[in-house]
Design a protein around this motif. Structure first.
Motif, PDB file in Angstrom:
ATOM      1  N   ARG A  31       0.777  -1.182  -0.024  1.00 48.51           N
ATOM      2  CA  ARG A  31       0.129  -0.264  -0.140  1.00 48.51           C
ATOM      3  C   ARG A  31       0.457   1.339   0.032  1.00 48.51           C
ATOM      4  NH1 ARG A  31      -5.178  -0.075  -1.137  1.00 48.51           N
ATOM      5  NH2 ARG A  31      -6.140   1.432   0.019  1.00 48.51           N
ATOM      6  N   VAL A  32       0.360   1.861  -0.546  1.00 45.58           N
ATOM      7  CA  VAL A  32       1.511   3.303  -1.053  1.00 45.58           C
ATOM      8  C   VAL A  32      -0.036   4.505  -0.737  1.00 45.58           C
ATOM      9  CG1 VAL A  32       4.043   2.566  -2.281  1.00 45.58           C
ATOM     10  CG2 VAL A  32       1.285   3.462  -3.467  1.00 45.58           C
ATOM     11  N   PRO A  33       0.406   5.309  -0.255  1.00 48.93           N
ATOM     12  CA  PRO A  33      -0.395   6.764   0.227  1.00 48.93           C
ATOM     13  C   PRO A  33      -0.016   7.602  -1.590  1.00 48.93           C
ATOM     14  CG  PRO A  33       1.580   7.223   0.763  1.00 48.93           C
ATOM     15  CD  PRO A  33       1.892   5.738   0.613  1.00 48.93           C
ATOM     16  N   LEU A  34      -1.826   8.630  -1.425  1.00 50.83           N
ATOM     17  CA  LEU A  34      -1.635   9.320  -3.112  1.00 50.83           C
ATOM     18  C   LEU A  34      -0.621  10.043  -3.872  1.00 50.83           C
ATOM     19  CD1 LEU A  34      -5.181   9.589  -3.120  1.00 50.83           C
ATOM     20  CD2 LEU A  34      -4.474   7.784  -3.715  1.00 50.83           C
ATOM     21  N   PRO A  80       0.372  11.129 -11.080  1.00 51.59           N
ATOM     22  CA  PRO A  80       0.466  12.499 -10.160  1.00 51.59           C
ATOM     23  C   PRO A  80      -1.694  12.543 -10.277  1.00 51.59           C
ATOM     24  CG  PRO A  80       3.181  12.525 -10.698  1.00 51.59           C
ATOM     25  CD  PRO A  80       2.507  11.538 -11.248  1.00 51.59           C
ATOM     26  N   LYS A  81      -1.171  12.906 -11.199  1.00 49.63           N
ATOM     27  CA  LYS A  81      -2.490  13.471 -11.113  1.00 49.63           C
ATOM     28  C   LYS A  81      -3.541  12.139 -10.911  1.00 49.63           C
ATOM     29  CE  LYS A  81      -2.779  11.810 -16.461  1.00 49.63           C
ATOM     30  NZ  LYS A  81      -3.732  11.249 -16.518  1.00 49.63           N
ATOM     31  N   ASP A  82      -3.270  11.295 -11.343  1.00 48.28           N
ATOM     32  CA  ASP A  82      -4.882  10.151 -10.733  1.00 48.28           C
ATOM     33  C   ASP A  82      -5.254  10.752  -9.798  1.00 48.28           C
ATOM     34  OD1 ASP A  82      -4.228   9.176 -13.221  1.00 48.28           O
ATOM     35  OD2 ASP A  82      -3.251   7.951 -12.829  1.00 48.28           O
ATOM     36  N   ALA A  83      -3.742  10.997  -8.636  1.00 53.98           N
ATOM     37  CA  ALA A  83      -4.636  11.075  -7.339  1.00 53.98           C
ATOM     38  C   ALA A  83      -5.910  12.108  -7.097  1.00 53.98           C
ATOM     39  CB  ALA A  83      -3.518  12.219  -6.738  1.00 53.98           C
ATOM     40  N   LEU A  84      -6.250  12.457  -7.889  1.00 54.63           N
ATOM     41  CA  LEU A  84      -7.290  13.989  -8.198  1.00 54.63           C
ATOM     42  C   LEU A  84      -8.807  12.147  -8.106  1.00 54.63           C
ATOM     43  CD1 LEU A  84      -6.222  16.098 -10.888  1.00 54.63           C
ATOM     44  CD2 LEU A  84      -5.873  16.720  -8.010  1.00 54.63           C
ATOM     45  N   LEU A  85      -8.312  12.010  -9.064  1.00 55.65           N
ATOM     46  CA  LEU A  85      -9.625  11.391  -8.507  1.00 55.65           C
ATOM     47  C   LEU A  85      -9.575  10.183  -8.098  1.00 55.65           C
ATOM     48  CD1 LEU A  85     -12.355  10.302 -10.163  1.00 55.65           C
ATOM     49  CD2 LEU A  85     -10.543   8.724 -12.412  1.00 55.65           C
ATOM     50  N   LEU A  86      -8.973  10.126  -7.507  1.00 54.90           N
ATOM     51  CA  LEU A  86      -8.760   8.650  -6.778  1.00 54.90           C
ATOM     52  C   LEU A  86      -8.713   9.620  -5.356  1.00 54.90           C
ATOM     53  CD1 LEU A  86      -5.177   6.749  -7.709  1.00 54.90           C
ATOM     54  CD2 LEU A  86      -7.420   5.640  -7.461  1.00 54.90           C
ATOM     55  N   ARG A  87      -8.470  10.597  -4.470  1.00 50.02           N
ATOM     56  CA  ARG A  87      -8.931  11.097  -3.936  1.00 50.02           C
ATOM     57  C   ARG A  87     -10.819  11.541  -3.885  1.00 50.02           C
ATOM     58  NH1 ARG A  87     -10.212  11.592  -0.140  1.00 50.02           N
ATOM     59  NH2 ARG A  87      -9.776  12.989   2.490  1.00 50.02           N
ATOM     60  N   ASP A  88     -10.921  11.548  -4.789  1.00 51.06           N
ATOM     61  CA  ASP A  88     -12.642  12.231  -4.779  1.00 51.06           C
ATOM     62  C   ASP A  88     -13.283  11.011  -5.250  1.00 51.06           C
ATOM     63  OD1 ASP A  88     -14.622  13.607  -5.100  1.00 51.06           O
ATOM     64  OD2 ASP A  88     -14.256  12.898  -7.612  1.00 51.06           O
ATOM     65  N   LEU A  89     -12.887   9.305  -5.206  1.00 49.73           N
ATOM     66  CA  LEU A  89     -13.337   7.883  -5.042  1.00 49.73           C
ATOM     67  C   LEU A  89     -12.894   7.934  -3.333  1.00 49.73           C
ATOM     68  CD1 LEU A  89     -12.119   6.405  -8.055  1.00 49.73           C
ATOM     69  CD2 LEU A  89     -14.207   7.283  -7.990  1.00 49.73           C
ATOM     70  N   GLY A  90     -12.805   8.518  -2.428  1.00 48.05           N
ATOM     71  CA  GLY A  90     -12.686   8.001  -1.103  1.00 48.05           C
ATOM     72  C   GLY A  90     -10.976   7.253  -0.701  1.00 48.05           C
ATOM     73  N   HIS A  91     -10.218   7.450  -1.459  1.00 49.17           N
ATOM     74  CA  HIS A  91      -8.913   6.620  -1.088  1.00 49.17           C
ATOM     75  C   HIS A  91      -8.226   7.724  -0.749  1.00 49.17           C
ATOM     76  CE1 HIS A  91     -10.031   3.393  -3.182  1.00 49.17           C
ATOM     77  NE2 HIS A  91     -11.155   3.621  -4.261  1.00 49.17           N
ATOM     78  N   GLU A  92      -7.368   7.075   0.312  1.00 47.14           N
ATOM     79  CA  GLU A  92      -5.892   7.862   0.872  1.00 47.14           C
ATOM     80  C   GLU A  92      -5.305   6.995   0.593  1.00 47.14           C
ATOM     81  OE1 GLU A  92      -6.208  10.323   2.329  1.00 47.14           O
ATOM     82  OE2 GLU A  92      -7.830  10.623   3.230  1.00 47.14           O
ATOM     83  N   SER A  93      -5.210   5.850   0.211  1.00 43.81           N
ATOM     84  CA  SER A  93      -3.369   4.795  -0.261  1.00 43.81           C
ATOM     85  C   SER A  93      -4.376   4.092  -1.291  1.00 43.81           C
ATOM     86  CB  SER A  93      -3.231   4.322   0.580  1.00 43.81           C
ATOM     87  OG  SER A  93      -3.668   3.483   1.445  1.00 43.81           O
TER      88      SER A  93
END
Length: 402
Positions: free
Chosen positions: A31-34, A156-169
């Motif tokens: 597991r890795v943080p966004l 790195p840009k994928d962190a935008l959608l991943l965070r919006d989906l509720g993922h921290e990692s």
């Protein structure tokens, strides 16, 4: 071996990509943080568990109402802000709303402030349609959508959608460990600098994996074979430089044949033709044998070896006008021509009229492959035919492969 026996670049790159899929199928995960996902390979599909946005929201300061209602509209007191839970609007009602605030039930549009008139508690304004200045529920993501697939390389840009989906990692595959070995007595004895290894390590690192420089070996068959075997036992991937041709001191291909299965040797591309790729199944490793000329080494690694690390074979391009005629040598090859770009024009770096005068009109990849100054090019185009000045060429920027 004639060039008719050589592999085509596309076939070689696809074969290398299939090796990556095989390696990932049994690879450990973590597991890795966004903030750390750039260059990492996703281990499993990611599916949206809810609509995004979960509520329709205003994208402009103004007034929320049902756009199918006719003006004037009764303006309710108060306003709706991003942190609010809004009331339900009745037919014929409107309410002030701020950018980012949730739309109340009964509203489907926002009239921006500049187009509105309020008199005696009644709102009038420009005719608008449902959906105007709203970010509708589920318009970004629908519950159940597969948005990321296993094996995908994240940025790195994928962190935008991943965070919006509720993922921290997220769960990713561990990085490939890559041992880099320079072959050649001249390097081993320090009589010539090893130009390729730092460049190759930088490419591997930029592609999201862990390179380790493992030194050099002289041109001795037993030594080369033993060293490759030892590195294959320690690393997922072994990258060698030099020794891929057929000279008396070129031992790498024979060593790989002894240690595993050489999938291909030589690709019909110049510079960089003598690349080889092997499976070393007894060691659970893959070997990439990169030719020694520095620019050719970078070229062929970027075009053929890169899919092992990033899973991509496509190459983004920009169009440019060729500044000088380019003739080619022997037919049957793809020629990779480095260029500098300026004002939409591509100057072949190495042409006698460029800042690096290596050839006249006939492209000379053999000499250019050894010229480290050719690394100052902005990109390259690939052609199998001569190209005339003024013709459009599709240039692959070096930033797209590094």
């Amino acid at each position: 071996m004639t060039h008719h026996d050589m592999w085509r670049r596309d076939d070689a790159a696809k074969t290398v990509g299939s090796l990556r899929r095989d390696m990932l199928s049994s690879r450990e995960t973590e597991r890795v943080p966004l903030a750390e996902i750039g260059g990492r390979t996703l281990a499993s599909d990611l599916v949206a568990d809810a609509d995004r946005p979960p509520l329709s929201r205003a994208t402009m300061d103004g007034f929320a109402f049902d756009a199918t209602d006719a003006y004037p509209l009764r303006l309710r007191e108060g306003g709706i802000f991003p942190e609010d839970s809004p009331p339900t609007l009745e037919s014929g009602e409107a309410m002030r709303i701020s950018t980012g605030a949730p739309l109340p039930d009964g509203a489907n549009a926002v009239l921006k402030v500049e187009e509105a008139t309020v008199e005696d508690g009644l709102l009038s304004g420009t005719e608008i349609s449902p959906g105007t200045y709203t970010y509708a529920r589920g318009s970004n993501v629908r519950a159940g959508e597969v948005l990321f697939q296993a094996g995908e390389r994240l940025s790195p840009k994928d962190a935008l959608l991943l965070r919006d989906l509720g993922h921290e990692s997220v769960t990713v595959h561990t990085r490939f460990s890559v041992g880099i070995l320079a072959t050649g007595t001249e390097f081993h004895e320090g009589r010539q600098p090893d130009l390729d290894s730092p460049m190759l390590a930088g490419l591997v690192r930029s592609w999201g994996h862990d390179p380790v420089y493992e030194g050099s070996v002289p041109d001795d068959y037993d030594t080369v074979t033993e060293r490759i075997a030892a590195l294959a036992a320690d690393h997922d991937v072994v990258v060698t430089t030099g020794g891929t041709s057929v000279g008396k001191k070129d031992h790498v291909i024979n060593a790989l044949t002894e240690l595993g299965e050489v999938l291909f040797h030589r690709v019909a591309i110049r510079p960089g033709k003598p690349i080889a790729v092997a499976r070393l199944d007894d060691y659970d490793a893959v070997a990439l044998a990169i030719p020694g000329k520095p620019v050719g080494a970078h070229t062929i690694t970027s075009l053929v070896a890169r899919p092992l690390f990033v899973g991509e074979t496509t190459l983004p391009t920009v169009s440019a006008r060729l500044a000088r005629d380019i003739g080619l040598g022997a037919p049957g090859f793809e020629y990779v021509v480095p260029v500098t770009l300026e004002d939409g024009e591509a100057m072949p770096l190495g042409h006698v009229d460029s800042s690096l005068a290596v050839y006249d009109e006939v492209y000379n990849p053999s000499v250019l492959s050894s010229s480290t100054r050719a690394s100052r090019a902005d990109g390259f185009f690939i052609t199998e035919e001569a190209v005339s000045s003024g013709e459009t060429v599709n240039v692959v920027p070096y930033t797209a492969v590094e």
